[in-house]
Design a protein around this motif. Structure first.
Motif, PDB file in Angstrom:
ATOM      1  N   THR A  19      -0.263  -0.579   1.014  1.00  0.00           N
ATOM      2  CA  THR A  19      -1.138  -0.951  -0.088  1.00  0.00           C
ATOM      3  C   THR A  19      -2.505  -1.309   0.436  1.00  0.00           C
ATOM      4  OG1 THR A  19      -0.490  -3.263   0.062  1.00  0.00           O
ATOM      5  CG2 THR A  19       0.806  -1.856  -1.393  1.00  0.00           C
ATOM      6  N   THR A  25      -0.461  -5.163  -3.765  1.00  0.00           N
ATOM      7  CA  THR A  25       0.496  -4.340  -4.493  1.00  0.00           C
ATOM      8  C   THR A  25      -0.247  -3.332  -5.337  1.00  0.00           C
ATOM      9  OG1 THR A  25       0.563  -5.897  -6.343  1.00  0.00           O
ATOM     10  CG2 THR A  25       2.194  -6.201  -4.605  1.00  0.00           C
ATOM     11  N   LEU A  26       0.444  -2.247  -5.649  1.00  0.00           N
ATOM     12  CA  LEU A  26      -0.112  -1.224  -6.518  1.00  0.00           C
ATOM     13  C   LEU A  26       0.568  -1.275  -7.866  1.00  0.00           C
ATOM     14  CD1 LEU A  26      -0.271   1.850  -4.128  1.00  0.00           C
ATOM     15  CD2 LEU A  26      -2.151   0.404  -4.868  1.00  0.00           C
ATOM     16  N   PRO A  28       2.627   0.114 -10.573  1.00  0.00           N
ATOM     17  CA  PRO A  28       3.559   1.238 -10.671  1.00  0.00           C
ATOM     18  C   PRO A  28       3.384   1.976 -11.986  1.00  0.00           C
ATOM     19  CG  PRO A  28       4.703  -0.799 -11.142  1.00  0.00           C
ATOM     20  CD  PRO A  28       3.308  -1.182 -10.753  1.00  0.00           C
ATOM     21  N   VAL A  37       4.425   5.473  -7.696  1.00  0.00           N
ATOM     22  CA  VAL A  37       3.122   4.949  -7.332  1.00  0.00           C
ATOM     23  C   VAL A  37       2.123   6.102  -7.306  1.00  0.00           C
ATOM     24  CG1 VAL A  37       1.795   3.802  -5.532  1.00  0.00           C
ATOM     25  CG2 VAL A  37       4.131   3.071  -6.010  1.00  0.00           C
TER      26      VAL A  37
END
Length: 713
Positions: A19, A25-26, A28, A37
């Motif tokens: 990331t 975090t990405l 989703p 992702v």
């Protein structure tokens, strides 16, 4: 030499699984019960892309890239039924998309922050020469990325306004099955399909084939347009660490409409009798006019992971193109304003190009600072051969004038002599870039060194001009991401560009140089699928070429500065509403010139542009899948030339769409979609641009297109 380059080069690449958002975090994306992702080359759900590769050559978060970047996803392209790149970019800030008006079926001619941008395909330049400029149908694309401002530190010679990167549809593990049919006014007929998926149970071999074609009457009388494209691709997982994607494209344009022009008096200003030329007035000759272009592109993308933090990548493409072109074009009014003086142009061209980009990409942590380091070595060669002839009004071989009241489009056009021109250019570049993160602070720094060898020969080997140019370009940027989604940024970027030739002569011009200072704010509200970028910039290009003189020479002492302010926003909201908002203010000034234009506004650069597109789709209920869109585009007044003695008035155009996914009507119709798109709803007659008093271009009139498509598993 090119063969040896296939086996060399270094690069440090970014792990798509690592990331690079401030929160670590990405977001989703839910797809049929699975979590996926988003990647910089994959599909975008809705209008808002999370990531892009063009600005950094890494899979980077758009919200944390310290530069203005716009991404137009395939969902927006479909909703607006954009059928060329100009139409895709109509709703992007800083873009003036209709430099050639309704005779632009052959090329995507536009400006970005005041300058005409280069076009890239999957990160490699779309090499072109004079009339052999490539064109790509948006149906073949997953997305279109617009990098604003100089980008030479990663790509070598580029214009200062920015670049456009076209991202191809690629094989995916999810099965893709789609076809469409379309019809519309001007006898339009089109069709296409998109099919792909797994070739084996494990998904180690994936394929995709995308094709599209259209034929229609041109906006001008007697002239047709037709094109066909196909793009097969194959992705092979050679091991857990190694992947190879083969990409091919073929395009054929057997007919590409008119490419002429109409005079300022008769379009912007009325003729002496008070009338104006009709929008479909044709200045050419139907028996002489021809345009046939064929383009083949073959390439691959290779990647190999040495370990969890070091990756090698290599992108390669070979391009072969040929054009056979003849045209009679309008060149201003006759002395009594009753006829068009005309000229003739003819060119037969063959262009070959090789491009290869080697990259090594990896990660290094120095205490609390995380580094994504990119090092690369690229090479490109353009080899062009051209037989070109030109007859201007007054020449012995000039075509006869064309009566305005009673035009005859089937006259005897004299043959013209052609001269042979050759052009060869090699570019070798070495670059390095560091994306460093310290907490919520992202810093970006890079540098590049290029060597360009250029040789121009002609006419008929009468003289030869060879030169070597060297350039160093750099970039610096910083961005800080706050918890509330606000991220202010600053950046400095440089560019240079080596022009091909000085016109019909073969002498090679010196490179132009550009630099940009930019500051802005990106806003990605938490819990909302949206991204807004607000930026202010100062962009300067030096060593600008002056007008072509009677002896065929040009001076290069100019400097142009564009200061601007832009807003660019996209959102896909929970209630089924998608929107795209763009606005720009460009204050252009010629800072230096030898032709008396110093202090004037820069040609074809309007002060104000703005656009808004809203599209709503009913998410549930009896009318689930039904919806429509409406858009408004505004382009302000433009100066025709740097003399500032003629202006093109501002114009506002509206677009609209209706669409319905028939599965909401009956589950038996799941996968079927019908759409109706209308561009220039009110059929506004306007001049989109002029390049001189003799060369003006009407914008497109009302275009109505009906589409039916079917997707299945």
């Amino acid at each position: 030499m090119a063969a040896s380059l296939l086996c060399t080069g270094v690069a440090i690449a970014q792990d798509n699984n690592r990331t690079d958002t401030a929160s670590g975090t990405l977001a989703p994306i839910e797809v049929e019960g699975e979590t996926r992702v988003e990647t910089a080359t994959g599909p975008v759900e809705g209008y808002v892309a999370e990531r892009a590769r063009s600005a950094t050559k890494t899979d980077a978060s758009l919200a944390e890239t310290p530069q203005s970047v716009s991404v137009i996803a395939s969902d927006q392209i479909e909703a607006q039924n954009a059928r060329d790149i100009r139409q895709v970019l109509r709703y992007v800030s800083g873009v003036v998309p209709e430099l050639r008006g309704n005779v632009a079926s052959r090329y995507d001619q536009l400006t970005l922050r005041g300058f005409q941008p280069d076009t890239y395909l999957d990160g490699l330049k779309q090499l072109g020469y004079f009339y052999t400029i490539p064109k790509t149908d948006p149906y073949l694309l997953e997305r279109v990325e617009v990098v604003k401002g100089p980008a030479s530190v990663l790509y070598g010679q580029t214009p200062p306004g920015g670049l456009i990167n076209l991202v191809s549809k690629r094989p995916t593990e999810e099965q893709v099955n789609e076809f469409y049919l379309e019809t519309g006014n001007d006898s339009r007929a089109g069709a296409g399909f998109d099919i792909g998926g797994k070739l084996d149970e494990q998904g180690d071999a994936l394929y995709r084939v995308v094709a599209t074609g259209t034929r229609r009457d041109g906006p001008q009388k007697t002239v047709d347009t037709a094109n066909f494209s196909i793009a097969p691709s194959l992705r092979l997982r050679l091991s857990e660490q190694t992947e190879l994607t083969l990409l091919a494209k073929y395009r054929n344009d057997p007919d590409s409409g008119a490419y002429g022009a109409l005079p300022y008096q008769g379009t912007v200003d009325p003729l002496p009798d008070g009338s104006k030329l009709p929008r479909d007035f044709y200045d050419g000759d139907e028996n002489f006019e021809s345009f046939d272009r064929k383009t083949v592109q073959l390439g691959y993308e290779f990647s190999h992971w040495f370990n969890d933090s070091l990756q090698f990548r290599q992108n390669f493409r070979f391009r072969d193109a040929e054009v056979d072109y003849r045209s009679v074009y309008g060149a201003g009014l006759s002395g009594d304003s009753t006829a068009l003086n005309r000229g003739t142009a003819a060119s037969q061209e063959n262009v070959n190009g090789i491009l290869i980009d080697n990259q090594m990409l990896g990660y290094v942590d120095t205490g609390p600072v995380e580094h994504t380091v990119l090092a690369g070595f690229d090479y490109q060669n353009l080899d062009a051969d051209r037989y070109y002839g030109l007859a201007r009004p007054g020449d012995a071989a000039a075509p006869p004038p064309l009566s305005i009241a009673n035009p005859d489009h089937s006259q005897s056009i004299p043959a013209i002599d052609r001269d042979r021109f050759e052009f060869d250019q090699d570019q070798i570049g070495f670059y390095v870039q560091d994306q460093a993160r310290f907490g919520r602070l992202t810093m970006l720094a890079g540098g590049r060194y290029d060597v360009i060898d250029t040789t121009a020969v002609g006419p008929d080997d009468a003289n030869r001009d060879t030169r070597t140019d060297r350039a160093f370009t750099g970039r610096l940027g910083a961005l800080y991401a706050f918890d509330n989604g606000i991220a202010p940024f600053v950046s400095y970027t440089e560019s240079f560009q080596s022009p091909a030739t000085s016109g019909v002569r073969n002498d090679v011009l010196d490179p132009t140089e550009g630099e940009q200072y930019e500051a802005g704010v990106k806003y990605q509200p938490r819990g909302v699928d949206a991204l807004v970028t607000v930026s202010a910039f100062e962009l300067t290009q030096s060593n600008v070429t002056g007008a072509l003189q009677p002896d065929g020479t040009r001076s290069q002492t100019g400097e142009v500065q564009v200061r601007g302010f832009e807003i660019d926003g996209k959102a896909s909201l929970v209630g089924g509403l998608d929107l795209s908002l763009a606005a720009a203010y460009l204050d252009s000034e010629i800072r230096s010139a030898e032709d008396g234009t110093q202090g004037n506004e820069y040609q074809r650069t309007p002060d104000y542009t703005a656009s808004l597109w809203l599209d709503y789709t009913q998410p549930d209920g009896a009318w689930k899948g039904a919806g429509g869109g409406i858009g408004v585009r505004y382009v302000g007044e433009q100066q025709v030339t740097n003399n500032n003695d003629l202006q093109v008035p501002d114009y506002t155009v509206a677009d609209a769409a209706l669409h319905y996914e028939l599965g909401g009507l009956d589950p038996a119709y799941a996968g079927w979609r019908v759409g109706l798109n209308v561009q220039n709803v009110f059929d506004k007659k306007y001049v989109s641009s002029c390049s001189s008093a003799a060369f003006c271009f009407y914008g497109y009139g009302r275009e109505t297109t009906a589409t039916v498509s079917y997707r299945w598993q």
